[in-house]
Scaffold this active site. Structure first.
Site, PDB file in Angstrom:
ATOM      1  N   SER A 703       0.832  -1.205   0.000  1.00 56.00           N
ATOM      2  CA  SER A 703       0.000   0.000   0.000  1.00 56.00           C
ATOM      3  C   SER A 703       0.868   1.256   0.000  1.00 56.00           C
ATOM      4  CB  SER A 703      -0.931   0.008   1.213  1.00 56.00           C
ATOM      5  OG  SER A 703      -0.201  -0.171   2.406  1.00 56.00           O
ATOM      6  N   ASN A 706       2.282   1.656  -3.630  1.00 54.57           N
ATOM      7  CA  ASN A 706       1.406   1.605  -4.807  1.00 54.57           C
ATOM      8  C   ASN A 706       0.055   2.298  -4.669  1.00 54.57           C
ATOM      9  OD1 ASN A 706       3.158  -0.142  -6.460  1.00 54.57           O
ATOM     10  ND2 ASN A 706       2.730  -1.666  -4.905  1.00 54.57           N
ATOM     11  N   TYR A 707      -0.419   2.498  -3.437  1.00 51.55           N
ATOM     12  CA  TYR A 707      -1.771   3.036  -3.268  1.00 51.55           C
ATOM     13  C   TYR A 707      -1.840   4.330  -2.457  1.00 51.55           C
ATOM     14  CZ  TYR A 707      -3.444  -1.334  -5.215  1.00 51.55           C
ATOM     15  OH  TYR A 707      -3.678  -2.393  -6.055  1.00 51.55           O
ATOM     16  N   LEU A 708      -0.770   4.677  -1.762  1.00 53.94           N
ATOM     17  CA  LEU A 708      -0.780   5.874  -0.926  1.00 53.94           C
ATOM     18  C   LEU A 708      -0.029   7.003  -1.612  1.00 53.94           C
ATOM     19  CD1 LEU A 708      -0.052   4.245   2.553  1.00 53.94           C
ATOM     20  CD2 LEU A 708      -2.256   4.805   1.543  1.00 53.94           C
TER      21      LEU A 708
END
Length: 749
Positions: A703, A706-708
């Protein structure tokens, strides 16, 4: 003209006054030199008496030379301010003195003259020329010494400009460091304009891929056995056999599907004679091969420092040659420039193709992508590339098709490159745009729950799951070709259970399915009543293997998302929800009263909330129990130290109360500081233990990378005074250099 001349005269007078102010120091230095010379003269007294005639003649010659030199010096003085560039030059030594620099400055700014070190030699000569009679005996030796001083002085003067100013010092000392770290200088591409024509680059040059080394046959003493008899295999069959032998102690070789696929592909590499003899895998004995490779592995671990250093240097040489490309006049790091060696496919979970042979990639399988005007990579001797392209609309450098699933593999740039960074930046900006539209989109899918069309209802409920639970969309797969992994659109009836009431909550949905990489997704979540009723409707008259959303697929869903917002996909929802959750959690958990370790614990807890949302699970590390035991031992030891330190402090306070002197007071202060230091160390260890325990089955890295949105983390670090190094390691800081550079503490996602 007369004004300028008068001004120059004034400068020369002020300069001469300044010279006179330093005469005393220079005379003192001159006397010291004379004293040393006289000492040497006494030691050589006998030689001097023996050579008096020679001395007198040499003195005459020297006096004549001195007269000529003084005349030359007078001429020199007249010419000092008449050079073509107006600089005060010493024609004998050939350097520009600091006086000349100051004179130039004075002509412009009329500042007082300041003399610097380079004038020392000039003053010594002036002092000498006004008192020629003070020249002592043994003039030849003195002349030699003065010449030596002059040459030494010139050497010093050549070095002085590098040290003359503070800035110069920085440049001179920093120059070496800069040279060492020069490849690490970051290209600030985020400050430049982006290409608007769809092209990714204008110029691209690289050396192509690095192929794995050719197969080396086993030594004759290492044998393969079939039915208990030694058997010599052909090179092709032997190579594939070694792939299996290396994995004998792995659980893969116990799985029937792995063994079946391996044996089938292995037989394709055998000669007709070998095929006729080797008919069953269970009769094969790979033990000697396995032991050989195990011994090789141990030998590598036992290598000397020199051997390891040689390998390291060779790897570095290959990295420098093949690991970088030139893109738009900038040297960029390549991510994976080595072609994967042949082996046995493993896959994740219960992949139906595990055990199949991954064939060796050859130059004729490779497509090269580079600029027309670049130096094209050369294929290995005796081979050629499949194709050389010049497509600047794509970001890959090399591509080939692998034989297991027929997918295309790429060599691309490192995550810290411009192309990867721009893609990340764009991804997070799209997620930020969703923030402005998300309430409108939510209102829309809530309205669609009541639609008369079943497909619209299914689409609306699926979108609710993607938004609320951060589920992946789920891609369509060929039957039996890949592992059975599930996303939102591919949920089946067997993956969902509905509970009108559960654990004191109403309308609970229980989800249990294999997610990406065959990681189990299990969640019990309360949903809105309308969603619950729709799910009951979707489940009517369906069996376990039937699709929950039978009128929906990823193509239909993504088309709908594009209509709702340009660039919107299921992954954008996931990125948005992950980033907004982190920001909210950081606001709730952060406190100005916390120290750095406690703030980092708060950050990891916020990140953990995101990892749970995105189902980023992991199995506990094999060394977890051991590392926790070691950490607990350190904590216990630190507690003992703290207890002892507190006792010492108590005793010191008692002594100070009795003695009432400075020494006892200082002892109390020292003991207090020791208690504070040990308390802080204990607190850090306890925070570390808590953090490690909470992270046991959660993967924070996925995360975070890649997502934050990294700008949330950077802003938080700057606001709360946490070093960025505590959140991102060196590689991650290179990846997010754009975010670190452009973000201040007031950034809001």
């Amino acid at each position: 003209m007369s004004g300028d001349h008068a001004h120059k005269q004034h400068q020369m007078q002020s300069g001469s006054e300044d010279y006179n102010s330093h005469k005393h120091k220079d005379k003192h230095k001159h006397r010291e030199h004379s004293h040393k010379d006289l000492k040497r003269d006494k030691e050589r007294g006998n030689l001097k008496n023996g050579n008096s005639e020679h001395r007198s003649s040499s003195e005459k010659k020297h006096r004549e030379k001195e007269k000529e030199r003084l005349k030359h010096k007078d001429k020199q003085k007249e010419e000092k301010f008449r050079s073509s560039d107006g600089k005060y030059r010493d024609q004998e030594n050939g350097f520009v003195s600091s006086l000349s620099v100051k004179v130039e400055e004075d002509n412009s700014y009329h500042q007082p003259i300041k003399h610097e070190k380079p004038l020392k030699r000039e003053r010594e000569e002036d002092d000498y020329e006004h008192k020629p009679k003070k020249v002592k005996v043994d003039h030849e030796k003195k002349v030699k010494r003065r010449k030596q001083e002059d040459s030494d002085y010139e050497e010093r003067e050549e070095k002085k400009p590098k040290k003359r100013t503070k800035e110069g010092k920085k440049d001179s000392t920093g120059g070496k460091k800069k040279a060492k770290n020069e490849p690490q200088e970051k290209w600030k591409w985020w400050e430049e304009e982006k290409y608007t024509d769809g092209s990714k680059w204008r110029f691209l040059e690289h050396k192509g891929p690095v192929f794995p080394p050719p197969y080396e046959p086993l030594p004759d003493r290492i044998r393969f056995y079939y039915d208990g008899k030694a058997m010599k295999l052909s090179p092709g069959a032997e190579e594939v056999a070694t792939f299996y032998a290396k994995m004998l102690d792995h659980e893969y070789t116990t799985k029937d599907i792995f063994r079946k696929n391996f044996f089938k592909d292995w037989r394709k590499e055998m000669t007709s004679e070998e095929k006729s003899k080797i008919t069953e895998l269970k009769r094969c004995d790979f033990t000697e091969m396995h032991e050989y490779f195990k011994a090789q592995s141990e030998a590598r671990k036992q290598m000397s420092k020199e051997e390891k250093q040689k390998i390291k240097e060779e790897n570095e040489r290959i990295l420098q040659e093949y690991g970088y490309c030139v893109m738009d006049n900038h040297r960029e790091r390549i991510g994976n420039f080595r072609i994967e060696p042949p082996g046995l496919f493993r896959g994740r979970g219960d992949h139906p193709k595990m055990g199949k042979l991954k064939r060796r990639i050859r130059p004729q399988d490779i497509i090269i992508n580079c600029s027309k005007d670049s130096v094209h990579p050369k294929a290995p001797p005796g081979s050629r590339w499949k194709e050389v392209r010049h497509d600047n609309k794509v970001t890959w450098l090399v591509s080939w098709t692998e034989n297991i699933q027929g997918s295309i593999k790429y060599i691309m740039l490192n995550p810290s490159s411009r192309i990867k960074g721009e893609k990340d930046w764009q991804k997070y900006e799209t997620a930020r745009r969703l923030k402005k539209s998300v309430e409108r989109i939510r209102a829309q899918y809530r309205e669609d729950w009541r639609s008369k069309e079943m497909r619209i209802r299914q689409r609306a409920v699926a979108l609710y799951f993607i938004d609320k639970l951060a589920l992946r969309a789920g891609n369509e797969k060929d039957e039996g070709e890949t592992a059975d992994t599930v996303g939102c659109c591919s949920l089946r009836v067997e993956h969902i259970r509905l509970h009108p009431q559960m654990d004191g909550q109403d309308y609970v949905v229980e989800l249990d399915f294999p997610g990406k990489d065959s990681i189990r997704y299990y969640n019990k979540v309360p949903v809105e009543k309308r969603v619950f009723k729709n799910l009951q409707l979707f489940l009517e008259n369906k069996q376990g293997k039937d699709d929950l959303f039978d009128r929906l697929n990823t193509s239909i869903l993504n088309k709908h998302l594009q209509d709702l917002m340009d660039g919107l996909t299921a992954k954008v929802f996931r990125t948005y929800n992950a980033s907004i959750t982190l920001q909210q959690q950081l606001k709730e958990l952060s406190s100005s009263d916390d120290n750095i370790p406690e703030k980092i614990l708060s950050y990891n807890r916020a990140n953990r909330a995101v990892a749970v949302l995105c189902n980023h699970q992991r199995a506990p590390p094999k060394t977890f129990e051991k590392s926790m035991h070691n950490l607990q031992t350190k904590i216990d030891e630190k507690k003992k130290q703290l207890s002892a330190a507190k006792k010492e402090l108590k005793a010191a306070k008692a002594d100070a109360k009795t003695l009432r002197n400075e020494k006892s007071k200082k002892a109390v202060e020292m003991k207090k500081k020791a208690v504070e230091r040990i308390s802080e160390q204990l607190m850090k260890l306890e925070v570390q233990a808590t953090d490690r325990e909470e992270n046991k089955q959660i993967a924070l890295g996925t995360s975070k990378l890649n997502y934050l949105d990294p700008r949330i983390s950077v802003a938080w670090c700057k606001k709360w005074g946490v070093p960025i190094e505590k959140i991102y390691n060196k590689t991650q800081r290179e990846k997010f250099a754009w975010a670190i550079d452009m973000t201040d503490e007031d950034f809001e996602f």
